[in-house]
Design a protein around this motif. Structure first.
Motif, PDB file in Angstrom:
ATOM      1  N   ARG A  59      75.074 -51.072 -66.241  1.00  0.00           N
ATOM      2  CA  ARG A  59      76.432 -51.388 -66.695  1.00  0.00           C
ATOM      3  C   ARG A  59      77.433 -51.265 -65.556  1.00  0.00           C
ATOM      4  O   ARG A  59      78.364 -52.073 -65.448  1.00  0.00           O
ATOM      5  CB  ARG A  59      76.811 -50.460 -67.856  1.00  0.00           C
ATOM      6  N   GLN A  60      77.250 -50.272 -64.699  1.00  0.00           N
ATOM      7  CA  GLN A  60      78.148 -50.130 -63.562  1.00  0.00           C
ATOM      8  C   GLN A  60      78.013 -51.308 -62.601  1.00  0.00           C
ATOM      9  O   GLN A  60      79.013 -51.815 -62.075  1.00  0.00           O
ATOM     10  CB  GLN A  60      77.860 -48.822 -62.834  1.00  0.00           C
ATOM     11  N   ALA A  82      79.818 -54.289 -64.068  1.00  0.00           N
ATOM     12  CA  ALA A  82      81.266 -54.136 -63.960  1.00  0.00           C
ATOM     13  C   ALA A  82      81.736 -54.398 -62.535  1.00  0.00           C
ATOM     14  O   ALA A  82      82.762 -55.048 -62.307  1.00  0.00           O
ATOM     15  CB  ALA A  82      81.676 -52.732 -64.407  1.00  0.00           C
ATOM     16  N   ASP A 110      87.231 -51.123 -66.031  1.00  0.00           N
ATOM     17  CA  ASP A 110      85.820 -51.137 -66.426  1.00  0.00           C
ATOM     18  C   ASP A 110      84.945 -50.476 -65.371  1.00  0.00           C
ATOM     19  O   ASP A 110      84.002 -49.743 -65.698  1.00  0.00           O
ATOM     20  CB  ASP A 110      85.359 -52.575 -66.666  1.00  0.00           C
ATOM     21  N   VAL A 111      85.257 -50.735 -64.100  1.00  0.00           N
ATOM     22  CA  VAL A 111      84.472 -50.144 -63.017  1.00  0.00           C
ATOM     23  C   VAL A 111      84.642 -48.626 -62.996  1.00  0.00           C
ATOM     24  O   VAL A 111      83.669 -47.875 -62.841  1.00  0.00           O
ATOM     25  CB  VAL A 111      84.883 -50.754 -61.661  1.00  0.00           C
ATOM     26  N   ARG A 115      89.291 -55.314 -65.098  1.00  0.00           N
ATOM     27  CA  ARG A 115      88.011 -55.178 -64.407  1.00  0.00           C
ATOM     28  C   ARG A 115      87.951 -53.859 -63.622  1.00  0.00           C
ATOM     29  O   ARG A 115      86.903 -53.214 -63.566  1.00  0.00           O
ATOM     30  CB  ARG A 115      87.797 -56.355 -63.447  1.00  0.00           C
TER      31      ARG A 115
END
Length: 592
Positions: A223-224, A227, A182-183, A179
């Motif tokens: 998307r950010q 995430a 992803d961020v 995770r």
């Protein structure tokens, strides 16, 4: 964690065994308060204050104070030992980054600078991990020994929840790392999209692409946010872990107090056990969870990205191409497995001896195409062939890519010009100096064979040196990636005419629309489709091209530019005039 990263960390830890011994010894001294604190409280209560002997109680209270003084001295030595471990790790990691950049064969200094920043983050994260893991381990051992000495019956009450909380946390780490990665990637994608939009506002407005630019940036922001939300959900597990490992032992100890008193333990002993848990064990566990949950995850993600970016480039071949006919067949390229493709399903043929100009808005993929054509980048799908040979396997001397930022090294002008052509004759060097207008810089520096200070040259003069150097080289495919951006239009025209008359295949990433007017064929990259044709054909076939001609640099109307191109093109033999061809391609990502 990838095996390469684990191996790197293991080498850093075991490089100096004596250093680890010293670190362990000072860590033991630093853990003195954890070992002595609870016992001192128990004796201070039972043997001192409760027994009516305040002097004895105060003497026992002084024991933790002495232990803390010892711990303060030890903490300094621990930090020095940790630094001695992590600095060689940083040096090795930095060497890996620089070596990988050199092996990749490109000069993206911005990318190397970003990786250097990542190296510093990795160094700091590694130091934090060593600190918190070491602190927790020695604190746990100290608390366990202290409780075992003070009241062994307390151990089954305190240790199981601590170990359970630790296990829960370790099980959540892989998901937390994913995770966090992803961020980081989403944050970089958003910054990239915003930067591309800000840098191309003029082109976006000229092409009427405001809604498309807003949609792209908005998509990255969404998307950010997703995430970040997923990371927050996993991070909540740390609170549960700390509650189990740090709070539950206190509750259990209080709940079992009557049972402990029935077994002969005193109130001072119970208070001492609580001191061990609340003053030493719980803070150490909290530090471990915070340290591994933040620094540990950051280190894993950062090492993964550094080692991935610094991995050696695919081995370059030394195959001589059969001519310089350039072919792109179903080429797809993206900067990362999860990234959207910069180039998607692109087919293109550039005949041997052709002069092709590539135009399009900023950030559309032109520099990426240049890197693919010259083999600096390899496509994720499809193939790029030069004379029938994959571009990445072509002998380096067969093709040349000149970027916008030209490199001039210390040495004479002659040494700079003949670097790629050591057998060039003085007459050939004289011709290059005259063609590219280098006589004045040479005179100013004391002659062609006098020492040359690159800082004494302007950006345009450095570009002229790079152009002349490539002109003298044996490369038959030359790609100019805005390599004339610091030149005035007349000097740019002379440089392109020189390469066109030199022979071989010339691809120009256009800085001015006049470059497209001089080319035999033009490739227009507009994101939705890629169109090829002559200038006259594209004015009618490509609305984007017509807009670029009309709006480029706020120049004169399109007809004036077209008329002015006739004289400039007179030095270049006219080529074929193929019909405009729509080529597959989704090139709406930012250039590398």
């Amino acid at each position: 964690m990838p095996p390469a990263a684990a191996s790197l960390l293991w080498r850093a830890l075991t490089r100096q065994p004596r250093l680890l011994v010293r670190l362990g010894a000072w860590s033991l001294a630093e853990a003195a308060p954890a070992l002595a604190g609870g016992t001192a409280v128990a004796h201070a209560v039972d043997d001192g204050f409760a027994a009516g002997r305040p002097g004895t109680g105060l003497a026992w209270v002084a024991v933790p104070a002495v232990a803390w003084l010892l711990a303060a001295v030890a903490a300094r030595q621990v930090m020095l030992a940790v630094a001695a471990v992590v600095e060689p790790f940083r040096d090795e990691l930095l060497e890996t980054v620089v070596t990988g950049a050199l092996r990749a064969g490109h000069g993206d200094t911005a990318a190397v600078a970003r990786m250097n920043h990542q190296v510093e983050l990795a160094r700091d994260a590694f130091a934090a991990i060593i600190t918190v893991v070491r602190s927790f381990a020695f604190t746990l051992v100290g608390v366990a020994l202290g409780i075992a000495t003070l009241a062994p019956a307390v151990l089954p009450v305190v240790l199981p929840p601590v170990l359970a909380g630790l296990l829960l946390f370790l099980l959540s780490l892989p998901t937390l790392a994913r995770r966090q990665r992803d961020v980081i990637l989403a944050d970089e994608a958003t910054a990239e999209a915003v930067s591309a939009m800000a840098g191309g506002l003029r082109d976006i407005t000229a092409c009427g692409a405001e809604s498309r630019a807003a949609e792209r940036v908005g998509g990255e922001v969404v998307r950010q946010a997703r995430a970040a939300g997923a990371l927050a959900a996993v991070t909540a597990a740390r609170t549960l872990t700390l509650a189990v490992g740090g709070g539950l032992p206190v509750l259990l100890l209080l709940a079992f107090t009557p049972w402990l008193l029935d077994r002969g333990l005193t109130g001072g002993v119970v208070l001492g056990a609580l001191t061990y848990v609340m003053q030493s064990l719980t803070p150490a566990l909290g530090g471990l969870i915070q340290g591994l949950g933040v620094s540990g995850v950051r280190l894993a993600v950062t090492l993964d990205r550094i080692l991935g970016a610094a991995a050696p480039a695919p081995p370059r071949g030394d195959r001589t191409p059969d001519g310089v006919r350039l072919e792109l067949r179903g080429v797809r390229f993206a900067y990362g497995p999860a990234a959207e493709p910069v180039i998607d399903d692109l087919d293109l043929v550039v005949a041997e001896g052709e002069h092709l100009a590539v135009v399009g808005p900023s950030g559309i993929g032109k520099s990426t195409l240049a890197a693919l054509v010259t083999g600096v980048l390899t496509p994720g799908r499809g193939e790029v062939l030069l004379g029938g040979v994959p571009a990445a396997e072509v002998t380096p001397g067969a093709r040349a890519l000149i970027p916008q930022e030209a490199y001039v090294f210390h040495g004479s002008l002659t040494e700079n010009l003949t670097y790629l052509a050591p057998d060039a004759t003085p007459e050939e060097v004289d011709e290059a100096v005259a063609l590219f207008g280098l006589a004045e810089p040479a005179r100013r520096c004391g002659g062609r064979d006098a020492p040359l200070d690159p800082a004494a040259l302007s950006a345009g003069e450095r570009q002229l040196v790079a152009l002349a150097r490539t002109y003298l080289s044996p490369a038959r495919l030359v790609v100019l990636d805005e390599a004339t951006s610091h030149l005035d239009p007349a000097a740019e025209a002379r440089a392109e005419a020189a390469f066109a008359a030199r022979g071989g295949t010339l691809v120009v990433i256009a800085h001015r629309i006049s470059s497209a007017l001089r080319a035999r064929r033009v490739l227009v990259m507009d994101g939705a489709r890629v169109t090829a044709g002559t200038h006259d054909e594209l004015v009618s076939a490509s609305p984007l091209y017509a807009d670029l001609v009309g709006h480029w640099e706020g120049g004169p109307p399109m007809g004036t530019l077209a008329a002015g191109a006739v004289a400039e093109d007179a030095e270049v033999a006219p080529g074929r005039r193929p019909q405009p061809t729509a080529l597959g391609g989704d090139l709406d990502r930012l250039d590398a």
